[in-house]
Design a protein around this motif. Structure first.
Motif, PDB file in Angstrom:
ATOM      1  N   PRO A  57       0.844  -1.200   0.000  1.00  0.00           N
ATOM      2  CA  PRO A  57       0.000   0.000   0.000  1.00  0.00           C
ATOM      3  C   PRO A  57       0.883   1.254   0.000  1.00  0.00           C
ATOM      4  O   PRO A  57       1.946   1.266   0.627  1.00  0.00           O
ATOM      5  N   ASP A  58       0.458   2.280  -0.672  1.00  0.00           N
ATOM      6  CA  ASP A  58       1.193   3.553  -0.746  1.00  0.00           C
ATOM      7  C   ASP A  58       2.511   3.466  -1.510  1.00  0.00           C
ATOM      8  O   ASP A  58       3.359   4.347  -1.393  1.00  0.00           O
ATOM      9  N   GLU A  59       2.694   2.417  -2.254  1.00  0.00           N
ATOM     10  CA  GLU A  59       3.911   2.268  -3.048  1.00  0.00           C
ATOM     11  C   GLU A  59       3.517   2.346  -4.519  1.00  0.00           C
ATOM     12  O   GLU A  59       2.525   1.750  -4.927  1.00  0.00           O
ATOM     13  N   SER A  60       4.307   3.083  -5.311  1.00  0.00           N
ATOM     14  CA  SER A  60       4.030   3.083  -6.747  1.00  0.00           C
ATOM     15  C   SER A  60       4.560   1.775  -7.338  1.00  0.00           C
ATOM     16  O   SER A  60       5.365   1.072  -6.715  1.00  0.00           O
ATOM     17  N   LEU A  61       4.119   1.495  -8.547  1.00  0.00           N
ATOM     18  CA  LEU A  61       4.587   0.266  -9.200  1.00  0.00           C
ATOM     19  C   LEU A  61       6.105   0.294  -9.367  1.00  0.00           C
ATOM     20  O   LEU A  61       6.788  -0.710  -9.134  1.00  0.00           O
ATOM     21  N   LEU A  62       6.648   1.449  -9.756  1.00  0.00           N
ATOM     22  CA  LEU A  62       8.102   1.548  -9.934  1.00  0.00           C
ATOM     23  C   LEU A  62       8.836   1.316  -8.614  1.00  0.00           C
ATOM     24  O   LEU A  62       9.839   0.597  -8.563  1.00  0.00           O
ATOM     25  N   TRP A  71      13.914  -1.179 -13.472  1.00  0.00           N
ATOM     26  CA  TRP A  71      13.026  -0.773 -14.565  1.00  0.00           C
ATOM     27  C   TRP A  71      13.389   0.655 -14.981  1.00  0.00           C
ATOM     28  O   TRP A  71      13.859   1.450 -14.165  1.00  0.00           O
ATOM     29  N   PRO A  72      13.160   0.988 -16.265  1.00  0.00           N
ATOM     30  CA  PRO A  72      13.537   2.324 -16.729  1.00  0.00           C
ATOM     31  C   PRO A  72      12.718   3.439 -16.063  1.00  0.00           C
ATOM     32  O   PRO A  72      11.538   3.251 -15.761  1.00  0.00           O
ATOM     33  N   PHE A  73      13.360   4.560 -15.853  1.00  0.00           N
ATOM     34  CA  PHE A  73      12.675   5.754 -15.357  1.00  0.00           C
ATOM     35  C   PHE A  73      13.601   6.931 -15.631  1.00  0.00           C
ATOM     36  O   PHE A  73      14.763   6.746 -15.991  1.00  0.00           O
ATOM     37  N   SER A  74      13.086   8.133 -15.468  1.00  0.00           N
ATOM     38  CA  SER A  74      13.965   9.295 -15.496  1.00  0.00           C
ATOM     39  C   SER A  74      13.491  10.333 -14.495  1.00  0.00           C
ATOM     40  O   SER A  74      14.082  10.512 -13.444  1.00  0.00           O
ATOM     41  N   CYS A  75      12.374  11.017 -14.812  1.00  0.00           N
ATOM     42  CA  CYS A  75      11.985  12.153 -13.970  1.00  0.00           C
ATOM     43  C   CYS A  75      11.319  11.755 -12.657  1.00  0.00           C
ATOM     44  O   CYS A  75      11.356  12.478 -11.694  1.00  0.00           O
ATOM     45  N   ARG A  76      10.679  10.611 -12.613  1.00  0.00           N
ATOM     46  CA  ARG A  76       9.891  10.118 -11.468  1.00  0.00           C
ATOM     47  C   ARG A  76       8.757  11.077 -11.119  1.00  0.00           C
ATOM     48  O   ARG A  76       8.240  11.033  -9.989  1.00  0.00           O
ATOM     49  N   GLY A  77       8.358  11.911 -12.067  1.00  0.00           N
ATOM     50  CA  GLY A  77       7.331  12.896 -11.729  1.00  0.00           C
ATOM     51  C   GLY A  77       6.225  13.021 -12.762  1.00  0.00           C
ATOM     52  O   GLY A  77       5.543  14.035 -12.814  1.00  0.00           O
ATOM     53  N   GLY A  78       6.059  12.028 -13.636  1.00  0.00           N
ATOM     54  CA  GLY A  78       4.956  12.077 -14.591  1.00  0.00           C
ATOM     55  C   GLY A  78       5.208  12.936 -15.802  1.00  0.00           C
ATOM     56  O   GLY A  78       4.280  13.281 -16.534  1.00  0.00           O
ATOM     57  N   ALA A  79       6.475  13.278 -16.068  1.00  0.00           N
ATOM     58  CA  ALA A  79       6.747  14.234 -17.138  1.00  0.00           C
ATOM     59  C   ALA A  79       7.533  13.679 -18.325  1.00  0.00           C
ATOM     60  O   ALA A  79       7.808  14.412 -19.261  1.00  0.00           O
ATOM     61  N   CYS A  80       7.906  12.388 -18.306  1.00  0.00           N
ATOM     62  CA  CYS A  80       8.817  11.969 -19.378  1.00  0.00           C
ATOM     63  C   CYS A  80       8.441  10.667 -20.089  1.00  0.00           C
ATOM     64  O   CYS A  80       8.903  10.417 -21.190  1.00  0.00           O
ATOM     65  N   SER A 127      -3.509   3.587 -11.228  1.00  0.00           N
ATOM     66  CA  SER A 127      -3.993   4.965 -11.214  1.00  0.00           C
ATOM     67  C   SER A 127      -3.139   5.845 -12.114  1.00  0.00           C
ATOM     68  O   SER A 127      -1.963   5.561 -12.366  1.00  0.00           O
ATOM     69  N   GLN A 128      -3.748   6.893 -12.576  1.00  0.00           N
ATOM     70  CA  GLN A 128      -3.062   7.862 -13.421  1.00  0.00           C
ATOM     71  C   GLN A 128      -3.182   9.196 -12.711  1.00  0.00           C
ATOM     72  O   GLN A 128      -4.274   9.708 -12.557  1.00  0.00           O
ATOM     73  N   PRO A 129      -2.083   9.766 -12.241  1.00  0.00           N
ATOM     74  CA  PRO A 129      -2.187  11.039 -11.518  1.00  0.00           C
ATOM     75  C   PRO A 129      -2.673  12.142 -12.440  1.00  0.00           C
ATOM     76  O   PRO A 129      -2.552  12.039 -13.653  1.00  0.00           O
ATOM     77  N   GLY A 142       2.130   5.567 -10.677  1.00  0.00           N
ATOM     78  CA  GLY A 142       0.933   4.754 -10.841  1.00  0.00           C
ATOM     79  C   GLY A 142       0.769   3.830  -9.644  1.00  0.00           C
ATOM     80  O   GLY A 142       1.703   3.097  -9.289  1.00  0.00           O
ATOM     81  N   TYR A 143      -0.401   3.901  -9.031  1.00  0.00           N
ATOM     82  CA  TYR A 143      -0.685   3.072  -7.856  1.00  0.00           C
ATOM     83  C   TYR A 143      -1.776   2.071  -8.215  1.00  0.00           C
ATOM     84  O   TYR A 143      -2.773   2.439  -8.846  1.00  0.00           O
ATOM     85  N   PRO A 144      -1.601   0.798  -7.850  1.00  0.00           N
ATOM     86  CA  PRO A 144      -2.572  -0.222  -8.251  1.00  0.00           C
ATOM     87  C   PRO A 144      -3.989   0.073  -7.747  1.00  0.00           C
ATOM     88  O   PRO A 144      -4.177   0.490  -6.607  1.00  0.00           O
TER      89      PRO A 144
END
Ligand code: FES
Length: 127
Positions: A44-49, A59-68, A81-83, A103-105
């Motif tokens: 709970p309270d954990e994003s998928l990443l 897993w790939p990521f860059s900004c961690r803020g929904g911008a890339c 979920s989609q913020p 994204g949260y399940p």
């Protein structure tokens, strides 16, 4: 939430299709390494990443803020979920693309293909 995951690289390597209903069954029968196909738990309270990282996966990521969209995943089953503050266009979201960094399940089970940032439809979103 229990997550079954699959690396998009394997989808490409085997010539599979993202919208194949049998995709995860095929993956289970292929000889894929533990980083390419497996299961993990999202707390709970954990994003998928975050859950993937806690489980030892890179897993790939860059900004961690929904911008890339570097962290994009494809949902084969379940919902994430989609913020409100994100760059994923509605038409791609409707087709099952989500951002794993925030994204949260929303369901107890998820089947996701990670590493989909190389999909051509996401090209314009990658920064
Ligand atoms: Fe940039 Fe998720 S890491 S949107």
């Amino acid at each position: 939430t229990r997550v079954e995951f699959l690396d998009y690289e394997a989808v490409v390597d085997y010539g599979w299709s993202l919208d194949d209903d049998e995709l995860f069954r095929k993956a289970a029968h292929a000889d894929l390494g533990p980083d390419a196909h497996g299961r993990l738990l999202v707390h709970p309270d954990e994003s998928l990443l975050e859950a993937a990282e806690r489980s030892g996966f890179a897993w790939p990521f860059s900004c961690r803020g929904g911008a890339c969209a570097n962290c994009a995943v494809y949902l084969a089953e379940g919902d994430l979920s989609q913020p409100t503050d994100h760059i994923m266009p509605d038409d791609l979201a409707e087709r099952g693309f989500r951002l794993s960094c925030n994204g949260y399940p929303l369901t107890d089970e998820l089947s996701v293909v990670f590493n989909v940032k190389q999909r051509p439809e996401l090209d314009d979103l990658i920064l």
